[in-house]
Structure formats: C-alpha cells, structure tokens
Design an enzyme around this catalytic site. Structure first.
Site, PDB file in Angstrom:
ATOM      1  N   GLN A  45     -35.103  23.798   1.677  1.00  0.00           N
ATOM      2  CA  GLN A  45     -35.702  25.060   2.125  1.00  0.00           C
ATOM      3  C   GLN A  45     -36.460  25.760   1.002  1.00  0.00           C
ATOM      4  O   GLN A  45     -37.127  26.763   1.244  1.00  0.00           O
ATOM      5  CB  GLN A  45     -34.600  25.996   2.649  1.00  0.00           C
ATOM      6  N   PHE A  76     -30.445  25.890   8.327  1.00  0.00           N
ATOM      7  CA  PHE A  76     -29.469  26.973   8.537  1.00  0.00           C
ATOM      8  C   PHE A  76     -28.962  27.571   7.225  1.00  0.00           C
ATOM      9  O   PHE A  76     -27.843  28.087   7.164  1.00  0.00           O
ATOM     10  CB  PHE A  76     -28.286  26.474   9.383  1.00  0.00           C
ATOM     11  N   ARG A 189     -26.934  30.957   7.894  1.00  0.00           N
ATOM     12  CA  ARG A 189     -27.607  31.794   8.901  1.00  0.00           C
ATOM     13  C   ARG A 189     -26.866  33.121   9.152  1.00  0.00           C
ATOM     14  O   ARG A 189     -25.725  33.123   9.582  1.00  0.00           O
ATOM     15  CB  ARG A 189     -27.693  30.986  10.204  1.00  0.00           C
ATOM     16  N   GLU A 539     -32.182  34.866  12.592  1.00  0.00           N
ATOM     17  CA  GLU A 539     -30.763  35.084  12.300  1.00  0.00           C
ATOM     18  C   GLU A 539     -30.081  36.192  13.106  1.00  0.00           C
ATOM     19  O   GLU A 539     -28.925  36.030  13.521  1.00  0.00           O
ATOM     20  CB  GLU A 539     -30.581  35.385  10.810  1.00  0.00           C
TER      21      GLU A 539
HETATM   22  N1  MTE Z   1     -33.528  27.270  13.888  1.00  0.00           N
HETATM   23  C1  MTE Z   1     -33.397  25.931  13.852  1.00  0.00           C
HETATM   24  N2  MTE Z   1     -33.675  25.228  14.955  1.00  0.00           N
HETATM   25  N3  MTE Z   1     -33.020  25.269  12.715  1.00  0.00           N
HETATM   26  C2  MTE Z   1     -32.713  25.949  11.560  1.00  0.00           C
HETATM   27  O1  MTE Z   1     -32.372  25.340  10.550  1.00  0.00           O
HETATM   28  N4  MTE Z   1     -32.513  28.152  10.490  1.00  0.00           N
HETATM   29  C3  MTE Z   1     -32.233  29.559  10.724  1.00  0.00           C
HETATM   30  C4  MTE Z   1     -33.228  30.177  11.708  1.00  0.00           C
HETATM   31  N5  MTE Z   1     -33.411  29.352  12.845  1.00  0.00           N
HETATM   32  C5  MTE Z   1     -32.813  27.371  11.582  1.00  0.00           C
HETATM   33  C6  MTE Z   1     -33.257  27.997  12.786  1.00  0.00           C
HETATM   34  C7  MTE Z   1     -32.240  30.322   9.497  1.00  0.00           C
HETATM   35  S1  MTE Z   1     -30.894  30.184   8.500  1.00  0.00           S
HETATM   36  C8  MTE Z   1     -33.269  31.121   9.144  1.00  0.00           C
HETATM   37  S2  MTE Z   1     -33.187  32.077   7.758  1.00  0.00           S
HETATM   38  C9  MTE Z   1     -34.449  31.260   9.982  1.00  0.00           C
HETATM   39  O2  MTE Z   1     -34.461  30.339  11.063  1.00  0.00           O
HETATM   40  C10 MTE Z   1     -35.706  31.060   9.201  1.00  0.00           C
HETATM   41  O3  MTE Z   1     -36.755  31.545   9.976  1.00  0.00           O
HETATM   42  P1  MTE Z   1     -38.044  32.137   9.303  1.00  0.00           P
HETATM   43  O4  MTE Z   1     -38.973  30.993   9.134  1.00  0.00           O
HETATM   44  O5  MTE Z   1     -38.584  33.089  10.268  1.00  0.00           O
HETATM   45  O6  MTE Z   1     -37.642  32.758   8.004  1.00  0.00           O
END
Ligand code: MTE
Length: 608
Positions: A45, A76, A189, A539
């Site tokens: 990430q 996540f 998350r 999140e």
């Molecule tokens: N959704 C999926 N399908 N897979 C993921 O790994 N990570 C989550 C969330 N949704 C995740 C996810 C986490 S921990 C974060 S911080 C945010 O997506 C990141 O989204 P952003 O690109 O808007 O910061």
C-alpha cells in the site's frame, strides 16, 4: 463528574484483534535489471516507503531502486509497513544472488507475522444526570502494540475521532501504547475508530441497563448539537447544515420502521422462550484527513490516455473513480467524442521512479485525493488544448477528439501533465456521518446469532460512484461483523498466533450477512471543500457493525431476564451484560445460560 447525579466507576472491557484476510497474501518479486537498478514488484500500500528502505538495505542511491505495484488482492491496512520487510528481504536476496527472487507467504506464515488489529483493555468512569444526559467520561486505555512501534502512534487520534460521536460533556482520556511479546500491530481498516465506536456504545448501554432506561433515548439525548460538535472537533466541523447526523438519525427511524419493529421485537420476546431478538439504532461520526497525492496524465498520439496516481488499487474502486475523473476532466475540452473518453483511459501501475511522493494508500481519502491530483492535471491539459481547438474550429465546423490530439502532436503541445495535490487547511479534515439499525435473533440453546435485517443510511456528499460506494459500505460492514461476532485471533503465552489457518479462523460467510440488507446513500449535496463534493467511503461504514453487537447484547439481556424469572430472586444473576468482542457462539451461549433448559424444567415442575 461533579455535576453528575449518578456515576459508574472503574468498569472494564477488553477487545481482541482481527486479521486482514486479504485474498492475496504478502508477496514480492525482485529483479536486478542489468542497469544497476533493483526492480521490485511488491504487493504494498506504500511503494514509496518500500523504495526508501530497499535503497538503505542495499546501500545504493534511491535512483537505483524501482518499486512497482499494479494492484493488490486486498490490503485492508495489512499491506503497509509489513510489506516493506517482505519487499526488502526479497531485494536483498536478489542483490546477493544477482538473479530474480520471489517471495510469497503461505497463509499460516502471513497470519502469524501480520499482527492485525490492536487488542485493547479499557477502563471507564462515566457520570450522568437522572435524565440519562452524560456529564463526564474518563477513559484509561491500554493498547497492545506488540514488539515494535509500527504505525501504532496513529491509534489515539483515530480513536478520538470516532469516540467523540456523542457529547460526553467533559472528556478525559489516557491512552497508552504497550510493548508486548506479540507481533507488532498494523493499522487495520478503521484502526482505533472501530474500537472507539464500540467503547462509546458500551458506555451508553451500561447507563441504560443500570437504570433500566431505554437505550435508544439515551443515545438520542447524548447526540451532539452543532455547538457541542464544534467544541469537540473544532476545525473539522463545518457549517451547521453540514452536520447531517440528526437528519440521518430521524430518516433511518422511519425508513427502517424502527419504532414499529421495536414493538414487534418486544412481542416476539414475550412469545418465544428459546429465541430472543434485539434491535438497535447506532450513529457514527468518523473524522478523516486528506493527504497530499501525486498524479500524472498523458495523452497518446491516437487519443488514448494513460494515467498514473499515488493511490494503489486494492479493491476499493480507486482506479474506477480515477478513470471517471480523467474522462470528466479532459471532457471539458468539449469536442466530438469527449463524451466517450472513459473507454480511452487506462490507469497503469504505480512506479516509484515515474511518479514520486506516492505516500500511503490509507485513511479512506486516497481515492478522492488521487482524483483531485488527476483533475489538476486535466485542467492544465485542457488549458493547453482549448486555444488550439478554437483555432481549428475557425477552419472546420466539427472537430473530433482524435483530430485535436493529432494536431496537438503536430503543433508540439505538451500532452503530459503532472501534479501534486496538497490539501489546504480548510479541506484537510472533515467528518463523515451515518447510522445503522440492526435486528438479530439469538438462539438460546446453541448461542447462534442470526442477523435478520440491517438498514444503513450513509452521507456520501455527492458520491463519485454510488455503485462502488455501496459496495464499500456493504463490504466494510460485513468485515466489521467479522470483528464483532466471529473472528478470534488468539495467541499462546509465548505470543505465537495459534489460530492461523482458514480452518480455525472464521470470517463472515453468506450465512452471516444480514438476511435483509438495505443501504441508502444520503446525498448531502454540493460542497466546495470536498473533491467534487464527495466524502470518504472505505473505512467509516465498518464501525457501523457495532450495531450488530449492541443488538446481540439486547437479545442476550432478554434471555437473562427470562433466566432470572425462572431462577427465582435468590439465584438471580445480573442482567447487565458485558459482552466481549467477538461475541462468538460459545460466548453468547454462556451468557444466555448454559443451564437454561434445566432452570426452565425446574421452574415448570415447581410451578405445577
Ligand atoms: N476495499 C477492498 N475491496 N479491499 C481493500 O483492501 N481497504 C480498505 C478500504 N476498502 C480495502 C477496501 C481500507 S483499509 C482503506 S484505508 C480504504 O479502502 C482505502 O480507500 P481510499 O483509496 O479511498 O483511501
């Protein structure tokens, strides 16, 4: 505290950990590229941070390292700091052996090393009036951070952002990060946010059960006014109209038929001995922070478009939003074919030598900040293309996108633009609002909890992509159910994770998700400080899953009331339920009374 009519002192609760359970475990490939450069493909990430660490491990200048990340099979939060070690070890081996090296973790190793969510021990003191209005909350929180600092220092800020969803009157807290013999913890998350949301609800429910008050009215009476919100959040609050939680709260009561169903639940519990139901309505306030993010947009000779951004795609739909933003941003040139630009856009892998300062994909704001970086690039490109378009339009009546781009190449217009989006003070912090109503049924004989229905309303501002954002709400909520109801991630006394495979670690399945799942996006309209008026989605919805836990506790309380009525006053066990998380089947069963059938039979015989 002095203003309180009643006080609850030194109550304790504990929270466990949670594993990320991404589909793809930690992995990296390092290839010495024959030009003195170590090229590392990493599932990470934060490629930029791996880049720096690899350069230091190899003792080479940073320009001799290149980290590429196409997309992750889920992150996540577990593919931030922990992936740096994997990528660096891989690069060191490739450097030593001067040949390509690949590492991937089997699931067991991944589960042991990854650390997961921070377990906590919380002690609270709360003071409140006879009306249920809270006057003061004091918290002492010990956070198990493991053997190394990792990202643990961010936890307290995150916790406060979500804890302050209620007006506590006076709030005092002491949050300590503890070094232990466990693997270091990473940010999972909604790190800290989900625990804080839980703590807030435990306090509210404790007050309600102590004085047999209706818990929903205690929530109601302690929700913020805009004034109190201002006191607790200052810079993040915005104008009174932006505080949409009260409207969401009321709307959800009517769309979910909350009051009617509350009566139905009471009736169900009166009529059923071995199954009990609960229903709860829970609010969330979730503070997020925008971070700077780079972007680069280039238009190729045939009119197709290539985009690079700092954000990493990991399933949250970042690329989809970035593609949309590019098509929208360049579409402002307004010529033939610009309405179909979406098909011409390709987002390519993150490459730390091509776009620098990528930072970390985290905190739910990377998709929007990547979009904003792209919008800035498109703005520059449009400014370069429009004068040429106007000149051409003087000669021909209609102009196609492909022709315009070909002419731009002939006229040496620079068709590549990069940017670094940097949020300013007024756009840096903001609050997300949502609420959920969940109804569950607990089987007193087996301890099984079935989620009958969940209704969610979530304020997305003006969603960049409602389909993606709905998916994020549902996915996050279900991952939250895992944390609150199912996922035990235990260690032995040496600190070794012992629940370390798919056979023993229980994540939610199709049978766990709510039988009826209604999610509504609340459009709070135009906002000049948000990227295209949108709000974060990744999140915050996870913290709404606390509603399932609250509801399970309500159902268990009913079961215990019944047990008390069978046991007689002498044997009466307390109806106050401190339900731990995860509230697994054995935990629920035990709280409902292991000997409930026996008690019932004894009571029936005695009665006759
Ligand atoms: N959704 C999926 N399908 N897979 C993921 O790994 N990570 C989550 C969330 N949704 C995740 C996810 C986490 S921990 C974060 S911080 C945010 O997506 C990141 O989204 P952003 O690109 O808007 O910061």
């Amino acid at each position: 505290m002095a203003e309180a009519d009643h006080r609850i002192l030194n109550s304790q609760i504990k929270l466990g950990s949670q594993y990320y359970f991404y589909m793809e475990t930690q992995t990296a490939i390092a290839v010495p590229d024959g030009d003195n450069c170590m090229e590392v493909y990493s599932s990470i990430q934060c490629p930029e941070f791996a880049h720096d660490t690899i350069a230091r491990c190899l003792g080479v200048p940073a320009h001799n390292v290149r980290v590429k990340t196409r997309r992750l099979g889920g992150g996540f939060g577990g593919k931030a700091v922990k992936s740096i070690a994997v990528a660096s070890a891989c690069a060191v081996a490739a450097y030593k052996l001067n040949r390509p090296v690949r590492i991937y973790m089997d699931r067991k190793t991944d589960m042991i090393m990854s650390g997961g969510r921070h377990p906590m021990k919380i002690t609270y003191n709360v003071g409140f009036k006879s009306t249920g209005k809270i006057t003061a909350l004091k918290l002492d929180i010990l956070i198990d951070s493991g053997m190394f600092v990792d990202v643990s220092p961010i936890l307290s800020d995150h916790m406060l952002g979500s804890l302050k969803k209620y007006d506590w009157g006076a709030l005092s807290f002491d949050i300590k990060l503890c070094k232990t013999n466990l693997p270091s913890r990473a940010a999972m998350r909604a790190p800290g946010d989900v625990q804080a949301s839980y703590i807030a609800e435990v306090v509210i429910e404790h007050i309600a059960s102590t004085f047999s008050m209706d818990v929903d009215s205690i929530r109601n009476i302690n929700l913020h006014t805009h004034n109190s919100l201002n006191l607790f959040f200052a810079s993040a609050v915005g104008e009174p109209l932006e505080y949409t939680l009260p409207s969401i709260w009321d709307k959800l009561a009517s769309t979910s038929s909350f009051y009617h169903r509350t009566k139905m639940v009471k009736e169900f519990n009166r009529c059923h001995k071995w199954k009990k139901r609960g229903i709860s309505r829970v609010p969330i306030v979730h503070e997020v922070k925008m971070r700077s993010t780079p972007g680069k947009v280039s238009i190729l000779r045939d009119g197709s478009i290539v985009v690079e951004v700092g954000g990493i795609e990991m399933g949250q739909g970042l690329w989809t939003k970035v593609k949309q933003m590019t098509a929208y941003g360049l579409g402002l040139v307004k010529c033939g074919g610009t309405q179909d630009l979406l098909e011409k856009v390709r987002v390519i892998e993150a490459d730390t030598l091509s776009v620098i300062q990528g930072g970390m994909t985290a905190g739910s704001t990377t998709s929007v900040s990547s979009c904003e970086a792209v919008r800035l690039c498109c703005k520059v490109l449009v400014e370069r293309l429009v004068p040429l378009k106007q000149r051409l339009m003087e000669q021909i009546r209609s102009l196609e996108w492909e022709t315009l781009i070909l002419e731009a190449y002939r006229n040496s217009v620079n068709l590549s633009a990069s940017s670094l989006y940097v949020p300013n003070f007024s756009t840096m912090h903001y609050l997300n609002y949502a609420a959920a109503v969940s109804e569950v049924e607990v089987n007193l004989i087996t301890g099984e909890t079935t989620i009958l229905q969940t209704d969610i309303i979530y304020d997305y501002g003006e969603s960049l992509n409602p389909a993606v954002d709905l998916g994020q709400i549902e996915g996050a909520y279900v991952q939250g159910i895992g944390f609150f109801m199912l996922e035990e991630y235990n260690t032995n006394s040496d600190g070794l994770v012992i629940i370390n495979n798919t056979w023993t670690y229980k994540i939610p399945t199709v049978d766990t998700i709510p039988k009826q799942f209604n999610v509504e996006i609340f459009n709070s309209g135009n906002h000049k400080n948000r990227v295209l008026s949108s709000k974060a989605s990744g999140e915050p919805p996870l913290t709404l899953a606390v509603s399932v836990h609250c509801t399970t506790r309500a159902a268990i309380t009913e079961a215990r009331r019944q047990l008390v009525s069978w046991s007689g006053p002498n044997e009466a066990s307390s109806t106050l339920v401190q339900l731990e998380a995860p509230a697994t089947m054995p935990v629920v069963k035990e709280l409902c009374g292991l000997d409930s059938v026996q008690k019932f039979l004894q009571w029936t015989i005695a009665k006759n």
